[in-house]
Design an enzyme around this catalytic site. Structure first.
Site, PDB file in Angstrom:
ATOM      1  N   GLN A   1       1.972  -2.122   5.647  1.00 17.61           N
ATOM      2  CA  GLN A   1       2.260  -0.749   6.078  1.00 17.61           C
ATOM      3  C   GLN A   1       2.559  -0.622   7.578  1.00 17.61           C
ATOM      4  OE1 GLN A   1      -0.740   2.612   5.409  1.00 17.61           O
ATOM      5  NE2 GLN A   1       0.597   2.649   3.624  1.00 17.61           N
TER       6      GLN A   1
ATOM      7  N   ALA B   1       2.821  -3.422  11.091  1.00 19.19           N
ATOM      8  CA  ALA B   1       2.687  -4.819  11.527  1.00 19.19           C
ATOM      9  C   ALA B   1       1.302  -5.062  12.116  1.00 19.19           C
ATOM     10  CB  ALA B   1       3.766  -5.164  12.547  1.00 19.19           C
ATOM     11  N   ASP B   2       0.725  -4.009  12.673  1.00 20.79           N
ATOM     12  CA  ASP B   2      -0.623  -4.102  13.249  1.00 20.79           C
ATOM     13  C   ASP B   2      -1.671  -4.468  12.195  1.00 20.79           C
ATOM     14  OD1 ASP B   2      -0.027  -2.032  15.882  1.00 20.79           O
ATOM     15  OD2 ASP B   2       1.160  -1.786  14.076  1.00 20.79           O
TER      16      ASP B   2
ATOM     17  N   GLU C   1      -4.393  -6.616   2.897  1.00 23.03           N
ATOM     18  CA  GLU C   1      -3.137  -7.270   3.278  1.00 23.03           C
ATOM     19  C   GLU C   1      -3.149  -8.757   2.915  1.00 23.03           C
ATOM     20  OE1 GLU C   1      -4.947  -5.283   5.216  1.00 23.03           O
ATOM     21  OE2 GLU C   1      -3.662  -3.511   5.282  1.00 23.03           O
TER      22      GLU C   1
ATOM     23  N   GLU D   1       0.843  -1.196   0.000  1.00 19.79           N
ATOM     24  CA  GLU D   1       0.000   0.000   0.000  1.00 19.79           C
ATOM     25  C   GLU D   1       0.881   1.249   0.000  1.00 19.79           C
ATOM     26  OE1 GLU D   1      -2.186  -0.842   3.569  1.00 19.79           O
ATOM     27  OE2 GLU D   1      -2.911  -2.722   2.716  1.00 19.79           O
TER      28      GLU D   1
ATOM     29  N   HIS E   1      -0.891   1.058  15.841  1.00 18.52           N
ATOM     30  CA  HIS E   1       0.332   1.419  15.108  1.00 18.52           C
ATOM     31  C   HIS E   1       1.569   1.207  15.964  1.00 18.52           C
ATOM     32  CE1 HIS E   1      -2.996   3.714  13.365  1.00 18.52           C
ATOM     33  NE2 HIS E   1      -2.357   3.619  12.209  1.00 18.52           N
TER      34      HIS E   1
END
Lengths: 338, 411
Positions: A82, A84-85, A60, A29, A129
């Site tokens: 973008q 890891a969350d 994702e 993204e 985030h």
């Protein structure tokens, strides 16, 4: 040699591998035209084209799923998630497909996907985030899990990762993208220019996967850690005046057990620290491994420091984050044990 | 309209003890649907996703614009492949019932899907099958004995005992590995096709899922990516009416056909009589041509019926009428192609029976050979230490150590 921060060195790793191998493609993204929200892919699309640095939709699971198919068809995809969350919609594709494809087909099919993803806290990112989900990946057979702590290692390890035929989840601790962070948010930000590992060759080199590094030798105790906490741990040890040996795990799985165990056998004391929540965190694996390998050399119980077992709280970030005070207290506890 | 909201729970048209009811299934007469040029705009061919492409009419004659060019010999060969799949399934089912393999899934009633589509694709095209596509593996050259050895997890098992029965793969034949997690192969097919286009090759990808799996997120990811990048891929939904005990309405099939799922993304959909070998072949060829000429993806819904149980682990008489297949308006694909060939004067009941026997013998001979490589109870057996290979490209130290530990304990 050049001065690079971690963003530049990660970008350079992709640049170097894309230049050497036309099969390397980047997708994710905002990675193309814009160059990534953290700028890690800035300029790559202009240099290599829209079909090698591919702007992907917000999906994702689709990014990882299609990357697997590309890898099966001979490409070397570098997929950026973008944050890891945001990786969880793709988790099934990682666990059930990517990790096991080589195994279930006895090597007839494999997909050399590298998943890059910024992780960790310290940027006021709140619950969505700031997470450090590395243990969800170290638990999966077939996945190589990496988390570098500086620009030099980040580039060398990422080149190794892209060239590897194994699937790799490459965590980038975003708090240290622009400079090492010692855990004190009140201090002015420091850049990588004054750090030895901010010196990065411009061209091709690799750092081997599966090897930990002693970033600071010491005699009194071993601190085993990775990512941002490598820097926090050093500052914490300085705070206590203890001569700590700091081991940067770098590759979490497969784990470089000899380097870790040799250090603890030498010092006789060990503290394990990571940002991720403590319960069932990767620290549990580290502690168990050290206990198995070094029990008769230990002079104190192994101490384990992690994030509190709560979701990552926005306003209480610095109460949550395992900073210098917590790590220093842990060091004193290990040193005081008889 | 009612004055308040209500929760709609889809309900199967018939359950055990009730009369089969396929009135929900909308059919088009054979030959009635136009065959557009392969470069037609999606918006101009939306009817294809709700009509039904059919070639074989009630007199078993091939009619209409989708009628493909096939000579009798080619059709006989295709019939033979479908019959081989059925003979293989019957034998393996029996073998499982005798306890000689742990699990099996048959494709009875759906043989035209795999065989007609395999015939329409080129060898360089990559197939990403679901678990009821054994016909793809067979048609593309996987030997019966290798399929059986996989089901036996014996010393000749392509999966070295790592996968439960029917999870085949065949790299050389370009047929991907089957996953037990549903629909995960759909985005793989799209990614593979994107890579093919990126490399400038004219190979396309094709993938198959059931009606039930269209509810998975991966289905939607795959369609979205395929549409965005115009990937040269054929995405097939095999609507066999049942996902274990759940009828296709619970996957969202009640209001619009599965073939229409791509329209919102601009992906053309074709709804086809999945038991009509000629129609399945014709629409697949159309979609393949379109993909090869840069026209991007096509979603094909193959309307068929799962003639048997979902797997050897369920009893369909517990959730659907026993005689439902017999009442299915699109019949049996093997029977229909047989009757077509007979109507053309190119086949006979006698020849058919003879061939059935020949195939039964071929399958039995393969089974005898497969057992020579080991069975569940009698050797030779696979070396268990093979379980540690192929987790990574090179075995890491901790797996070396665990292998050593396992061997020490077994000694």
């Amino acid at each position: 040699m050049a001065q690079m921060n971690m963003i530049e060195s990660i970008r350079s790793a992709m640049d170097v591998t894309m230049g050497r191998d036309p099969h390397v493609v980047v997708l994710g993204e905002d990675v193309g035209y814009f160059g990534g929200v953290f700028r890690c892919t800035d300029g790559l699309q202009r240099k290599y084209g829209e079909d090698r640095v591919i702007d992907a939709p917000i999906a994702e699971g689709g990014i990882i799923g299609t990357a697997i198919g590309m890898g099966v068809n001979g490409l070397r995809p570098v997929a950026e998630i973008q944050f890891a969350d945001y990786i969880y919609p793709g988790y099934d594709q990682v666990v059930s497909e990517l990790a096991r494809l080589r195994y279930r087909t006895c090597g007839d099919f494999f997909s050399p996907v590298t998943i890059r993803t910024p992780c960790g806290g310290g940027i006021r990112g709140g619950q969505t985030h700031s997470q450090s989900p590395e243990a969800l990946f170290t638990h999966v057979s077939g996945i190589t899990t990496i988390m570098p702590s500086n620009p030099y290692d980040a580039k060398g390890l990422l080149i190794s990762a892209i060239q590897s035929d194994d699937p790799i989840v490459f965590f980038e601790p975003k708090r240290i993208y622009n400079g090492p962070f010692d855990g004190d948010p009140e201090k002015p930000a420091v850049s990588w220019s004054s750090h030895a590992k901010g010196e990065v060759p411009e061209g091709y080199y690799t750092v081997p996967i599966g090897s930990a590094e002693i970033v600071k030798p010491g005699d009194d105790l071993t601190i085993i850690t990775y990512g941002t906490l490598v820097h926090v741990a050093q500052a914490s040890a300085e705070l206590t005046g203890v001569d700590a040996e700091i081991v940067d795990v770098r590759t979490l799985a497969p784990l470089d057990i000899p380097t870790l165990a040799d250090s603890v056998r030498k010092t006789g004391r060990c503290l394990v620290a990571h940002e991720a929540t403590r319960y069932s965190g990767f620290g549990a694996e580290l502690v168990a491994t050290i206990q198995e390998e070094c029990f008769y050399h230990l002079e104190a119980p192994i101490e384990r420091i992690g994030g509190w077992d709560t979701p990552y709280p926005h306003a209480f970030e610095w109460n949550y984050f395992p900073g210098q005070k917590r790590i220093a207290a842990g060091i004193r506890k290990v040193m005081e044990a008889e | 309209m009612a004055t308040k909201s209500r929760l709609h729970i889809p309900r199967a048209s018939a359950r055990p003890g009730e009369k089969p009811d396929f009135s929900y299934l909308e059919l088009s007469p054979a030959g009635s649907v136009d065959r557009p040029p392969v470069d037609a705009r999606t918006r101009d061919i939306e009817n294809l996703s709700s009509d039904m492409v059919r070639v074989l009419d009630e007199n078993h004659e091939a009619v209409g614009p989708w009628k493909p060019d096939f000579d009798a010999r080619q059709l006989q060969v295709s019939l033979r492949w479908m019959m081989l799949v059925r003979a293989f399934d019957r034998r393996m089912w029996q073998i499982q019932r005798q306890g000689r393999i742990s699990f099996y899934m048959e494709s009875a009633g759906e043989e035209a899907v795999s065989i007609a589509q395999a015939v329409a694709l080129r060898p360089g095209d990559m197939c990403f099958p679901s678990y009821r596509n054994q016909g793809l593996y067979l048609y593309r050259g996987t030997k019966l004995v290798d399929m059986m050895c996989q089901c036996l997890s014996n010393t000749r098992d392509m999966c070295k005992g790592r996968q439960m029965p029917i999870m085949y793969h065949n790299r050389n034949a370009n047929v991907f590995s089957i996953s037990g997690n549903l629909c995960t192969q759909y985005p793989h097919a799209v990614g593979w096709a994107m890579a093919s286009a990126l490399k400038g090759e004219d190979h396309i990808a094709a993938s198959w899922v059931g009606d039930g799996s269209t509810a998975e997120a991966d289905f939607h990811y795959a369609l979205t990516f395929a549409a965005i990048y115009q990937a040269p891929v054929i995405l097939n939904v095999v609507n066999n009416q049942w996902a274990i005990s759940t009828f296709q309405g619970t996957a969202g099939g009640e209001r619009r056909p599965f073939a229409a799922r791509g329209l919102g993304l601009g992906i053309p959909g074709i709804r086809v009589d999945g038991n009509d070998f000629l129609a399945v072949y014709a629409v697949t060829l159309w979609a393949a041509d379109r993909a090869r000429r840069g026209g991007g993806p096509t979603l094909i819904e193959l309307v068929t019926y799962r003639g048997g149980a979902h797997s050897t682990s369920d009893d369909p008489s517990k959730y659907r009428p026993k005689d439902e297949w017999a009442e299915f308006p699109l019949g049996d694909p093997v029977e229909r192609l047989k009757l077509h060939l007979i109507s053309e004067g190119a086949w006979s009941e006698e020849k058919h029976e003879e061939l059935e026997k020949e195939l039964r013998d071929e399958v039995l001979a393969a089974w005898k050979e497969a057992q020579r490589f080991g069975t569940m109870t009698e050797g030779p057996f696979l070396d268990p230490s093979l379980m540690f290979d192929d987790v990574y490209a090179e075995m890491p130290a901790h797996l070396e150590e665990q292998r050593r530990q396992m061997l020490a304990i077994e000694d």
